[in-house]
Design an enzyme around this catalytic site. Structure first.
Site, PDB file in Angstrom:
ATOM      1  N   CYS A  78      19.520  18.347  10.110  1.00  0.00           N
ATOM      2  CA  CYS A  78      19.450  19.792   9.891  1.00  0.00           C
ATOM      3  C   CYS A  78      18.017  20.196   9.568  1.00  0.00           C
ATOM      4  CB  CYS A  78      20.383  20.149   8.738  1.00  0.00           C
ATOM      5  SG  CYS A  78      20.274  21.849   8.202  1.00  0.00           S
ATOM      6  N   CYS A  81      16.714  21.399   5.081  1.00  0.00           N
ATOM      7  CA  CYS A  81      16.123  20.635   3.968  1.00  0.00           C
ATOM      8  C   CYS A  81      15.194  19.575   4.525  1.00  0.00           C
ATOM      9  CB  CYS A  81      17.212  19.920   3.181  1.00  0.00           C
ATOM     10  SG  CYS A  81      18.214  21.004   2.195  1.00  0.00           S
ATOM     11  N   CYS A 165      26.966  23.850   3.273  1.00  0.00           N
ATOM     12  CA  CYS A 165      25.585  23.496   2.962  1.00  0.00           C
ATOM     13  C   CYS A 165      25.443  23.392   1.446  1.00  0.00           C
ATOM     14  CB  CYS A 165      24.668  24.586   3.509  1.00  0.00           C
ATOM     15  SG  CYS A 165      23.009  24.473   2.863  1.00  0.00           S
ATOM     16  N   TYR A 317       5.128  45.934  -0.585  1.00  0.00           N
ATOM     17  CA  TYR A 317       6.151  45.053  -0.007  1.00  0.00           C
ATOM     18  C   TYR A 317       7.283  44.898  -1.035  1.00  0.00           C
ATOM     19  CZ  TYR A 317       1.950  43.792   2.658  1.00  0.00           C
ATOM     20  OH  TYR A 317       0.795  43.819   3.386  1.00  0.00           O
ATOM     21  N   ASP A 398       3.716  41.429  -2.600  1.00  0.00           N
ATOM     22  CA  ASP A 398       4.649  40.324  -2.340  1.00  0.00           C
ATOM     23  C   ASP A 398       4.986  40.344  -0.850  1.00  0.00           C
ATOM     24  OD1 ASP A 398       6.547  38.365  -2.379  1.00  0.00           O
ATOM     25  OD2 ASP A 398       8.008  39.474  -3.574  1.00  0.00           O
ATOM     26  N   CYS A 425       4.934  33.652  -0.469  1.00  0.00           N
ATOM     27  CA  CYS A 425       5.832  32.559  -0.076  1.00  0.00           C
ATOM     28  C   CYS A 425       5.125  31.630   0.909  1.00  0.00           C
ATOM     29  CB  CYS A 425       7.130  33.108   0.500  1.00  0.00           C
ATOM     30  SG  CYS A 425       6.886  34.264   1.831  1.00  0.00           S
TER      31      CYS A 425
HETATM   32  N1  SAH Z   1       9.148  42.109  -3.583  1.00  0.00           N
HETATM   33  C1  SAH Z   1      10.434  42.052  -2.946  1.00  0.00           C
HETATM   34  C2  SAH Z   1      10.388  41.771  -1.447  1.00  0.00           C
HETATM   35  C3  SAH Z   1       9.471  40.696  -0.995  1.00  0.00           C
HETATM   36  S1  SAH Z   1       9.736  40.109   0.646  1.00  0.00           S
HETATM   37  C4  SAH Z   1      11.334  41.068  -3.654  1.00  0.00           C
HETATM   38  O1  SAH Z   1      10.890  40.261  -4.459  1.00  0.00           O
HETATM   39  O2  SAH Z   1      12.530  41.106  -3.400  1.00  0.00           O
HETATM   40  C5  SAH Z   1       8.622  40.999   1.599  1.00  0.00           C
HETATM   41  C6  SAH Z   1       9.083  42.396   1.909  1.00  0.00           C
HETATM   42  O3  SAH Z   1       8.055  42.997   2.692  1.00  0.00           O
HETATM   43  C7  SAH Z   1      10.341  42.498   2.732  1.00  0.00           C
HETATM   44  O4  SAH Z   1      11.216  43.378   2.090  1.00  0.00           O
HETATM   45  C8  SAH Z   1       9.865  43.086   4.082  1.00  0.00           C
HETATM   46  O5  SAH Z   1      10.818  43.936   4.655  1.00  0.00           O
HETATM   47  C9  SAH Z   1       8.649  43.835   3.664  1.00  0.00           C
HETATM   48  N2  SAH Z   1       7.594  44.058   4.674  1.00  0.00           N
HETATM   49  C10 SAH Z   1       7.247  43.303   5.731  1.00  0.00           C
HETATM   50  N3  SAH Z   1       6.152  43.796   6.334  1.00  0.00           N
HETATM   51  C11 SAH Z   1       5.788  44.893   5.634  1.00  0.00           C
HETATM   52  C12 SAH Z   1       4.718  45.838   5.743  1.00  0.00           C
HETATM   53  N4  SAH Z   1       3.808  45.732   6.699  1.00  0.00           N
HETATM   54  N5  SAH Z   1       4.645  46.817   4.855  1.00  0.00           N
HETATM   55  C13 SAH Z   1       5.574  46.936   3.853  1.00  0.00           C
HETATM   56  N6  SAH Z   1       6.600  46.090   3.708  1.00  0.00           N
HETATM   57  C14 SAH Z   1       6.710  45.077   4.580  1.00  0.00           C
END
Ligand code: SAH
Length: 590
Positions: A78, A81, A165, A317, A398, A425
């Site tokens: 898989c 992991c 899983c 984000y 983020d 991430c």
């Molecule tokens: N901070 C949030 C989400 C983080 S994930 C949490 O912790 O839950 C990243 C996020 O960025 C996602 O929701 C995705 O939809 C958004 N995203 C992706 N590209 C983007 C962009 N260009 N501008 C704004 N948001 C965006």
């Protein structure tokens, strides 16, 4: 030169960021799937390039000390992991090194400084399994034409049948069994990628770990969900089931979900809590997958934001506003930006649900929204709101794996906040973006990896950047060694967790996750053997203890300490000292 399908043997001395073992034969490097640092393996060559090649383990000749039995029988096949066979403590070291190496190699940061400011990896308490609150299972057929559900094998779209899983919750299996029964009973075909025909593509299952509410969303290659009432009859009474929906995705794409969804049972959202806050989550919204770790991650981000209630903060984000609302607890005003309109709907509802009036949200690309706002209001000094909005105290970002758009970075630099908190991430794109931010005048103050995804090669990182007055006392990490000389994981608890609050120096050079650094404490006999094998010298316990003492390593009281200052003892020669040092290095003791 090596050839494809050749069988070879090698000792694995390193590990890539992707979790493949690295072995060298006469200076030629092989990247070997399923091999673990510390193993000696027989492997088959799968690909040969000029300076390096790839292979796959056929037999483990000597087991690495970091190897454990993978609890999941499908772990090797898989793609989910990649490092399930690595002991959890070692996984945390691997992740720390990954972040460190990326910051140094891709970000150009000084290794010593990063080591000094990097906090211990926040590991999971308890078992590093059953942590995912969301799973997206592809549905298809096996070679015999039977309906199967599972996960994609690594790097392919072949479905490995796994309905239970071990990273996901236990309910997944029951729910998938019901869905497969429904498909069989009503002759609903699975989607076929090659012909773009068939109906059911994926099943998304999400569970609120604090509420026990479950959401199921079926992704279909059709305008409607066939036999939807029958599905509701079969699935609707499942305990905790709060929402059934379908999402239409008719594109020939790797993207799983469609652009929209239609609720056919229960509500559009499920609820979950992180800390004191409640969140409503809809099928298309991003929501962190490991709720236990999310709380720790957000708390770290909040502490890096260092708020006292007077600040204006941007959360770029922002998804459904989770971090935004964490920040809103301690800030004067928070502005969130997110590209997905449904997520912003959720974010607004979540602000109401938690009685926040100091959080405002914008739909759009972070780079576009911030640029527009800067251009429109950046010079409006008389308008207090406009000024605060364009001159925030803190910006939190983020972004998804690809990191921040350069325009976004540039606008952040123009907005000139005192602090930037970057949650990432992917430490490779993090390193790239941090380089730009530091070139723009910021200083990297703290780095904290957080293990959101145990058993995978992925690692989340929170970083604090600052400008202007930096409180050195609180910003320089107090990473004091627990001075045992075990290289590997000296700082971590013997169980599964890396303590969050104790600062621990991980005492090895992190040039790479080199085998020598994982070996830990070697006995005097092992050191003697190593020296003899490598150099032909025979060295005494006395000499070893002298060199160890010289290197600042603890030496048992009984080990030949001179009885008095002027006692005459034979002294280790420089050649033998060098040979012993080499052994200590090999065993990760220095
Ligand atoms: N901070 C949030 C989400 C983080 S994930 C949490 O912790 O839950 C990243 C996020 O960025 C996602 O929701 C995705 O939809 C958004 N995203 C992706 N590209 C983007 C962009 N260009 N501008 C704004 N948001 C965006």
């Amino acid at each position: 030169m090596y050839t494809k399908n050749q069988l070879l043997e090698v000792e694995i001395t390193d590990i890539t960021n992707e979790g493949e073992g690295v072995g060298k034969i006469d200076g030629y490097t092989f990247f070997i799937k399923d091999a673990m640092i510390g193993d000696t393996v027989r492997f088959i060559v799968t690909k040969v390039k000029k300076n390096y090649g790839y292979g796959k383990v056929m037999e483990i000749l000597k087991r690495s000390p970091f190897r454990i039995e993978a609890p999941c029988v499908q772990a090797k096949r898989c793609g989910g992991c990649q490092i399930q066979e690595m002991a959890y403590d070692s996984q945390l070291v691997f992740k720390r090194n990954k972040v460190l190496n990326n910051l140094v190699r891709l970000g150009g940061f000084d290794r010593d400084r990063i080591e000094r400011i990097m906090e211990p990896v926040i590991g999971m308490d308890g078992e590093p399994f059953r942590y995912r609150n969301k799973a997206q299972f592809p549905i298809g057929y096996n070679k015999e034409g039977e309906l199967i559900v599972g996960f994609y094998a690594g790097r392919t779209h072949a479905i490995i049948p796994v309905s239970d899983c071990l990273l996901g919750c236990e309910e997944n299996k029951d729910i998938l069994d019901i869905i497969l029964d429904w498909m069989k009973q009503y002759d609903i075909p699975a989607y076929d990628e090659t012909s773009n025909k068939g109906v059911v593509r994926h099943v998304l299952i999400r569970k609120g770990f604090t509420s026990n509410e479950i959401m199921v969303c079926i992704v279909v290659n059709s305008n409607r969900l066939p036999h939807q009432n029958e599905l509701i009859n079969m699935l609707g009474s499942y305990e905790g089931l709060k929402s059934i929906s379908y999402s239409v995705n008719k594109d020939d794409t790797n993207v799983i979900m469609g652009d929209n969804y239609h609720t056919i049972f229960g509500s559009d959202t499920i609820t979950d809590s992180i800390g004191d806050l409640k969140f409503k989550i809809s099928p298309l919204s991003f929501y962190q997958v490991n709720p236990m770790q999310t709380k720790k991650l957000y708390e770290k981000a909040l502490s890096y934001a260092d708020l006292n209630g007077e600040e204006t903060v941007w959360d770029l984000y922002c998804g459904i506003g989770t971090i935004s609302l964490f920040l809103a607890q301690k800030a004067k005003q928070v502005y969130g930006v997110e590209i997905i309109p449904q997520a912003i709907e959720d974010a607004k509802n979540n602000a109401k649900l938690n009685n926040f009036t100091n959080a405002e949200f914008f739909v759009g690309k972070a780079e576009e929204v911030t640029d527009r706002i800067w251009n429109e209001y950046g010079d409006k000094k008389d308008d207090e709101k406009a000024y605060e909005m364009t001159h925030p105290d803190v910006i939190v970002v983020d972004p998804p794996r690809k990191g921040c758009d350069e325009l976004c970075i540039n606008t952040m630099l123009k907005m000139d906040p005192k602090r930037i908190v970057y949650v990432s991430c992917d430490s490779a794109t993090l390193a790239r973006d941090l380089k730009l931010l530091c070139e723009g005048g910021y200083e990297l103050i703290s780095v904290c990896p957080c293990d959101m995804f145990p058993n995978t090669i992925h690692v989340e990182t929170v970083v604090q950047l600052s400008k202007g007055d930096i409180d050195r006392d609180s910003s320089e990490r107090k990473s004091i060694a627990k001075t045992d000389d075990i290289g590997m994981i000296s700082g971590y608890n013997k169980g599964n967790k890396a303590p969050e609050t104790t600062n621990v120096k991980i005492d090895f050079s992190l040039e790479n996750l080199d085998l020598s650094e994982l070996r830990g404490k070697a006995t005097y006999e092992q050191i003697k053997d190593y020296v003899s094998e490598q150099t032909g010298f025979r060295v005494s316990t006395l000499y070893i203890s002298q060199v160890k003492r010289k290197c600042g390593l603890e030496v048992g009281e009984s080990y030949n300490k001179p009885k008095s200052e002027d006692a005459k003892q034979p002294q280790c020669t420089p050649e033998k000292e060098a040979a012993i040092m080499q052994a200590l290095r090999h065993y990760g003791m220095i």
